[in-house]
Design a protein around this motif. Structure first.
Motif, PDB file in Angstrom:
ATOM      1  N   SER A 196      12.431  17.058 -16.000  1.00 43.89           N
ATOM      2  CA  SER A 196      13.570  17.101 -15.087  1.00 43.89           C
ATOM      3  C   SER A 196      13.109  17.148 -13.630  1.00 43.89           C
ATOM      4  CB  SER A 196      14.450  18.315 -15.405  1.00 43.89           C
ATOM      5  OG  SER A 196      15.562  18.367 -14.533  1.00 43.89           O
ATOM      6  N   ASP A 197      12.114  18.000 -13.342  1.00 41.41           N
ATOM      7  CA  ASP A 197      11.605  18.094 -11.972  1.00 41.41           C
ATOM      8  C   ASP A 197      10.930  16.795 -11.545  1.00 41.41           C
ATOM      9  OD1 ASP A 197      12.529  20.674 -11.722  1.00 41.41           O
ATOM     10  OD2 ASP A 197      10.586  21.620 -12.115  1.00 41.41           O
ATOM     11  N   HIS A 198      10.263  16.158 -12.493  1.00 42.44           N
ATOM     12  CA  HIS A 198       9.583  14.913 -12.142  1.00 42.44           C
ATOM     13  C   HIS A 198      10.583  13.791 -11.897  1.00 42.44           C
ATOM     14  CE1 HIS A 198       5.883  12.710 -11.638  1.00 42.44           C
ATOM     15  NE2 HIS A 198       6.399  11.710 -12.328  1.00 42.44           N
ATOM     16  N   LEU A 199      11.689  13.776 -12.627  1.00 41.99           N
ATOM     17  CA  LEU A 199      12.735  12.799 -12.354  1.00 41.99           C
ATOM     18  C   LEU A 199      13.286  12.975 -10.948  1.00 41.99           C
ATOM     19  CD1 LEU A 199      14.608  12.849 -15.784  1.00 41.99           C
ATOM     20  CD2 LEU A 199      13.222  10.969 -14.851  1.00 41.99           C
ATOM     21  N   ASP A 200      13.429  14.223 -10.518  1.00 40.83           N
ATOM     22  CA  ASP A 200      13.870  14.484  -9.144  1.00 40.83           C
ATOM     23  C   ASP A 200      12.855  13.943  -8.137  1.00 40.83           C
ATOM     24  OD1 ASP A 200      16.182  15.745 -10.008  1.00 40.83           O
ATOM     25  OD2 ASP A 200      15.340  17.769  -9.863  1.00 40.83           O
ATOM     26  N   ALA A 201      11.561  14.137  -8.438  1.00 38.77           N
ATOM     27  CA  ALA A 201      10.508  13.648  -7.544  1.00 38.77           C
ATOM     28  C   ALA A 201      10.514  12.127  -7.485  1.00 38.77           C
ATOM     29  CB  ALA A 201       9.147  14.154  -8.013  1.00 38.77           C
ATOM     30  N   GLU A 202      10.734  11.475  -8.637  1.00 41.68           N
ATOM     31  CA  GLU A 202      10.811  10.017  -8.650  1.00 41.68           C
ATOM     32  C   GLU A 202      12.012   9.519  -7.859  1.00 41.68           C
ATOM     33  OE1 GLU A 202       8.599   8.436 -12.676  1.00 41.68           O
ATOM     34  OE2 GLU A 202      10.769   8.755 -12.748  1.00 41.68           O
ATOM     35  N   ALA A 203      13.138  10.204  -8.003  1.00 47.45           N
ATOM     36  CA  ALA A 203      14.344   9.798  -7.259  1.00 47.45           C
ATOM     37  C   ALA A 203      14.109   9.905  -5.761  1.00 47.45           C
ATOM     38  CB  ALA A 203      15.531  10.656  -7.689  1.00 47.45           C
ATOM     39  N   ALA A 204      13.479  10.998  -5.334  1.00 47.60           N
ATOM     40  CA  ALA A 204      13.191  11.186  -3.908  1.00 47.60           C
ATOM     41  C   ALA A 204      12.218  10.123  -3.410  1.00 47.60           C
ATOM     42  CB  ALA A 204      12.627  12.586  -3.675  1.00 47.60           C
ATOM     43  N   ALA A 205      11.217   9.801  -4.226  1.00 48.07           N
ATOM     44  CA  ALA A 205      10.206   8.836  -3.809  1.00 48.07           C
ATOM     45  C   ALA A 205      10.776   7.428  -3.695  1.00 48.07           C
ATOM     46  CB  ALA A 205       9.035   8.860  -4.793  1.00 48.07           C
ATOM     47  N   ILE A 206      11.593   7.019  -4.673  1.00 49.29           N
ATOM     48  CA  ILE A 206      12.128   5.655  -4.625  1.00 49.29           C
ATOM     49  C   ILE A 206      13.165   5.518  -3.518  1.00 49.29           C
ATOM     50  CG2 ILE A 206      14.027   5.921  -6.304  1.00 49.29           C
ATOM     51  CD1 ILE A 206      13.152   3.206  -7.473  1.00 49.29           C
ATOM     52  N   SER A 207      13.884   6.607  -3.241  1.00 47.07           N
ATOM     53  CA  SER A 207      14.842   6.596  -2.135  1.00 47.07           C
ATOM     54  C   SER A 207      14.108   6.460  -0.802  1.00 47.07           C
ATOM     55  CB  SER A 207      15.673   7.875  -2.150  1.00 47.07           C
ATOM     56  OG  SER A 207      16.495   7.961  -1.015  1.00 47.07           O
ATOM     57  N   ALA A 208      13.016   7.217  -0.653  1.00 45.85           N
ATOM     58  CA  ALA A 208      12.227   7.126   0.576  1.00 45.85           C
ATOM     59  C   ALA A 208      11.599   5.744   0.718  1.00 45.85           C
ATOM     60  CB  ALA A 208      11.145   8.201   0.570  1.00 45.85           C
ATOM     61  N   ALA A 209      11.155   5.160  -0.405  1.00 40.07           N
ATOM     62  CA  ALA A 209      10.519   3.842  -0.362  1.00 40.07           C
ATOM     63  C   ALA A 209      11.482   2.771   0.140  1.00 40.07           C
ATOM     64  CB  ALA A 209      10.008   3.469  -1.751  1.00 40.07           C
ATOM     65  N   ALA A 210      12.760   2.933  -0.148  1.00 41.08           N
ATOM     66  CA  ALA A 210      13.748   1.918   0.217  1.00 41.08           C
ATOM     67  C   ALA A 210      13.881   1.740   1.719  1.00 41.08           C
ATOM     68  CB  ALA A 210      15.103   2.274  -0.381  1.00 41.08           C
ATOM     69  N   THR A 211      13.476   2.736   2.491  1.00 39.47           N
ATOM     70  CA  THR A 211      13.626   2.660   3.948  1.00 39.47           C
ATOM     71  C   THR A 211      12.296   2.449   4.660  1.00 39.47           C
ATOM     72  OG1 THR A 211      13.462   5.082   4.165  1.00 39.47           O
ATOM     73  CG2 THR A 211      15.666   4.135   3.875  1.00 39.47           C
ATOM     74  N   THR A 228       0.807  -1.224   0.000  1.00 34.05           N
ATOM     75  CA  THR A 228       0.000   0.000   0.000  1.00 34.05           C
ATOM     76  C   THR A 228       0.841   1.276   0.000  1.00 34.05           C
ATOM     77  OG1 THR A 228      -0.241  -0.241   2.399  1.00 34.05           O
ATOM     78  CG2 THR A 228      -2.038  -1.067   1.026  1.00 34.05           C
ATOM     79  N   GLN A 229       2.003   1.253   0.649  1.00 39.42           N
ATOM     80  CA  GLN A 229       2.853   2.449   0.625  1.00 39.42           C
ATOM     81  C   GLN A 229       3.370   2.727  -0.782  1.00 39.42           C
ATOM     82  OE1 GLN A 229       5.577   1.201   3.814  1.00 39.42           O
ATOM     83  NE2 GLN A 229       4.941   3.002   4.977  1.00 39.42           N
ATOM     84  N   SER A 230       3.645   1.672  -1.514  1.00 38.98           N
ATOM     85  CA  SER A 230       4.063   1.820  -2.903  1.00 38.98           C
ATOM     86  C   SER A 230       2.934   2.406  -3.747  1.00 38.98           C
ATOM     87  CB  SER A 230       4.482   0.451  -3.466  1.00 38.98           C
ATOM     88  OG  SER A 230       4.780   0.529  -4.841  1.00 38.98           O
ATOM     89  N   TYR A 231       1.722   1.902  -3.552  1.00 41.48           N
ATOM     90  CA  TYR A 231       0.573   2.410  -4.304  1.00 41.48           C
ATOM     91  C   TYR A 231       0.347   3.892  -4.040  1.00 41.48           C
ATOM     92  CZ  TYR A 231      -0.622  -2.563  -4.906  1.00 41.48           C
ATOM     93  OH  TYR A 231      -0.605  -3.894  -5.212  1.00 41.48           O
ATOM     94  N   ALA A 232       0.505   4.300  -2.781  1.00 40.20           N
ATOM     95  CA  ALA A 232       0.299   5.709  -2.445  1.00 40.20           C
ATOM     96  C   ALA A 232       1.289   6.596  -3.194  1.00 40.20           C
ATOM     97  CB  ALA A 232       0.438   5.917  -0.935  1.00 40.20           C
TER      98      ALA A 232
END
Length: 264
Positions: free
Chosen positions: A223-238, A204-208
């Protein structure tokens, strides 16, 4: 029993089921469903893993209650109240952090079509039909149709669909991206519930994060969206979900998403 006296919201196995229309008033948009649904969405806690939108009657939702519009003493004030009630519901559907599934049968017209366009997964049968319906009574859209539809099919096609009040059959709905896929007419409800239950017991956290990224993609540069994706996948890892997903892959076992949610 009138719809105001019955519960149009049910929670079962992690799925919040909301009836957006009933057989009363010709399967028009249900004010009680909107009120109860909005309250349930606002109160949803971690026990809710998915939302299932259904219509209880011959159609998913055939639009607004036009006879009710005609009988109102002040039509403008009445429509404003109805639109505000409807839009409170739409805002909560947009804000909820879990997947939204729609089981679409019969007609999804006017407000019904608007609701379908907000679903993450919209399942329908071969007999399903969609129609903007607003021009047929001299109205403009509500429920976000003039916002969602251009983002799905482009502004030019959206204007054509709404202005010509085109009837869109099920196959065309899938081709245009208004519907996710088709199932047999007599299996729409069961398949939509199966999908909702599967999602409710998934990561569910991934879906959110997925819902948030897709919703925000239109307002960012690449470019801004790539930054948002990087931040999101980094946060998801923890997160517990991300840790469980990676560990289960390495350990060659099925992920225990329920245990991950319990640790969240």
């Amino acid at each position: 029993m009138s719809e105001n006296q019955q519960s149009l919201v049910h929670i079962e196995d992690g799925v919040l089921r909301i009836a957006v229309a009933t057989a009363e008033h010709g399967t028009s948009l249900s004010p009680a469903g909107m009120e109860q649904g909005t309250a349930a969405l606002r109160a949803a806690g971690p026990e809710i893993g998915a939302v299932l939108l259904v219509g209880e009657g011959s159609n998913f939702c055939a639009g607004g209650n036009v006879r009710g519009f005609a009988g109102a003493e002040d039509r403008g004030a009445h429509l404003l109240d109805i639109a505000n009630l409807f839009h409170d519901f739409i805002r909560e559907i947009d804000a909820i952090g879990v997947p939204v599934v729609a089981a679409v049968h019969g007609w999804a017209a006017g407000a019904g079509m608007s609701i379908v366009l907000h679903a993450d997964v919209a399942l329908a049968g071969p007999g399903t039909k969609m129609r903007a319906a607003y021009p047929s009574i001299g109205f403009s859209p509500d429920g976000g149709m003039s916002w969602t539809l251009p983002r799905i099919v482009g502004p030019a096609r959206a204007r054509e669909i709404i202005m010509t009040d085109a009837v869109i059959n099920a196959d065309e709905g899938v081709r245009l991206g208004l519907l996710s896929r088709l199932v047999a007419d007599d299996e729409i409800g069961s398949e939509a519930l199966r999908v909702a239950r599967t999602l409710a017991h998934g990561p569910t956290q991934s879906y959110a994060a997925i819902r948030r990224l897709v919703a925000e993609s239109d307002s960012r540069s690449l470019s801004d969206h790539l930054d948002a994706e990087a931040a999101a996948i980094s946060a998801a890892a923890t997160t517990p979900t991300g840790i469980e997903g990676v560990d289960s892959f390495v350990e060659k076992r099925r992920p225990d998403w329920a245990a991950a949610r319990a640790r969240s």
